[in-house]
Structure formats: C-alpha cells, structure tokens
Design a protein around this motif. Sequence first.
Motif, PDB file in Angstrom:
ATOM      1  N   TYR A  72       0.866  -1.177   0.000  1.00 22.32           N
ATOM      2  CA  TYR A  72       0.000   0.000   0.000  1.00 22.32           C
ATOM      3  C   TYR A  72       0.902   1.226   0.000  1.00 22.32           C
ATOM      4  O   TYR A  72       1.666   1.443   0.944  1.00 22.32           O
ATOM      5  N   TYR A  73       0.832   2.007  -1.050  1.00 19.65           N
ATOM      6  CA  TYR A  73       1.686   3.185  -1.190  1.00 19.65           C
ATOM      7  C   TYR A  73       1.018   4.409  -0.572  1.00 19.65           C
ATOM      8  O   TYR A  73      -0.193   4.583  -0.705  1.00 19.65           O
ATOM      9  N   PRO A  74       1.822   5.291   0.048  1.00 22.42           N
ATOM     10  CA  PRO A  74       1.241   6.544   0.535  1.00 22.42           C
ATOM     11  C   PRO A  74       0.784   7.398  -0.658  1.00 22.42           C
ATOM     12  O   PRO A  74       1.300   7.252  -1.765  1.00 22.42           O
ATOM     13  N   LYS A  75      -0.154   8.272  -0.408  1.00 24.91           N
ATOM     14  CA  LYS A  75      -0.734   9.069  -1.498  1.00 24.91           C
ATOM     15  C   LYS A  75       0.293   9.917  -2.232  1.00 24.91           C
ATOM     16  O   LYS A  75       0.204  10.090  -3.437  1.00 24.91           O
ATOM     17  N   ASP A  76       1.253  10.453  -1.531  1.00 29.09           N
ATOM     18  CA  ASP A  76       2.250  11.324  -2.163  1.00 29.09           C
ATOM     19  C   ASP A  76       3.603  10.638  -2.278  1.00 29.09           C
ATOM     20  O   ASP A  76       4.642  11.267  -2.088  1.00 29.09           O
TER      21      ASP A  76
END
Length: 124
Positions: A72-76
């Motif tokens: 799960y990647y952070p939004k930024d």
Amino acid sequence: MTLAADVRGVLVKSIEQLEGVAAANIHTYVIPPTDMTDDKPVFLITEISNDDAGFGNDSPTRLAQQSQIQIYYPKDYDLSMDDLETTLKQIMRQAGYYCFSGSGREMSPDNQQLMITFKFNHNK
C-alpha cells in the motif's frame, strides 16, 4: 514459525535494499490500526496455501507453499514504485520464493491509495 513470518523475516533481513521501507510497516495477516504512516509503503503478508507435495513411499516429501505480499503506497509517494517492486521480487527470488502473479497497481477503495499484490511460490 508460519509461512507469513518466514516471508516477513526475508524482507526485514533485506530492509536496507527496500528504499523508503521501514520494518515496522511490514505486517503479517493484518495491518494494525496503529500503523498510521503516511510517508512510507505498508506491506501486508498473507498465506495462500501450504500443501503437501512430492510424494514418495506414500508420504509427502515437501510443502508447496504460496504467499502473497500487498504493498500500500502513501498518497504522495515520490520514489520509484517500479524500482521497489523489482527489488522486492529480486529479494524474494534470492530466498527461494518465485513470483507467479503481479496484479498491477490498483486504487484501494477505502482510502484511495495505490496498491499492488504479488503472489509467490516456495517449496519447503
């Protein structure tokens, strides 16, 4: 030790190679609600199967195992997702886990984060 714990151990042992990833954000079975990072990828390791295989003398001679890693990647996220995913597959392959499926990135429905799922085969 469980298959998921084994996989986590492989990743934690090679954490220096996983740029921007912290061992505290690599989880087995469930992501605890206390992991609220918004600047690092979060890994979730689960088990798919753990089946007897390679029979001899009517007894299993090995386990055919399958595990799954979701990132799960952070939004930024500003590092290369491709580089991280390639490194992950290399680390797993060196430890005897072979990727047989990569889903491609998709948007998680609950928080609109990019995520990807990799599935690995392993014989024990």
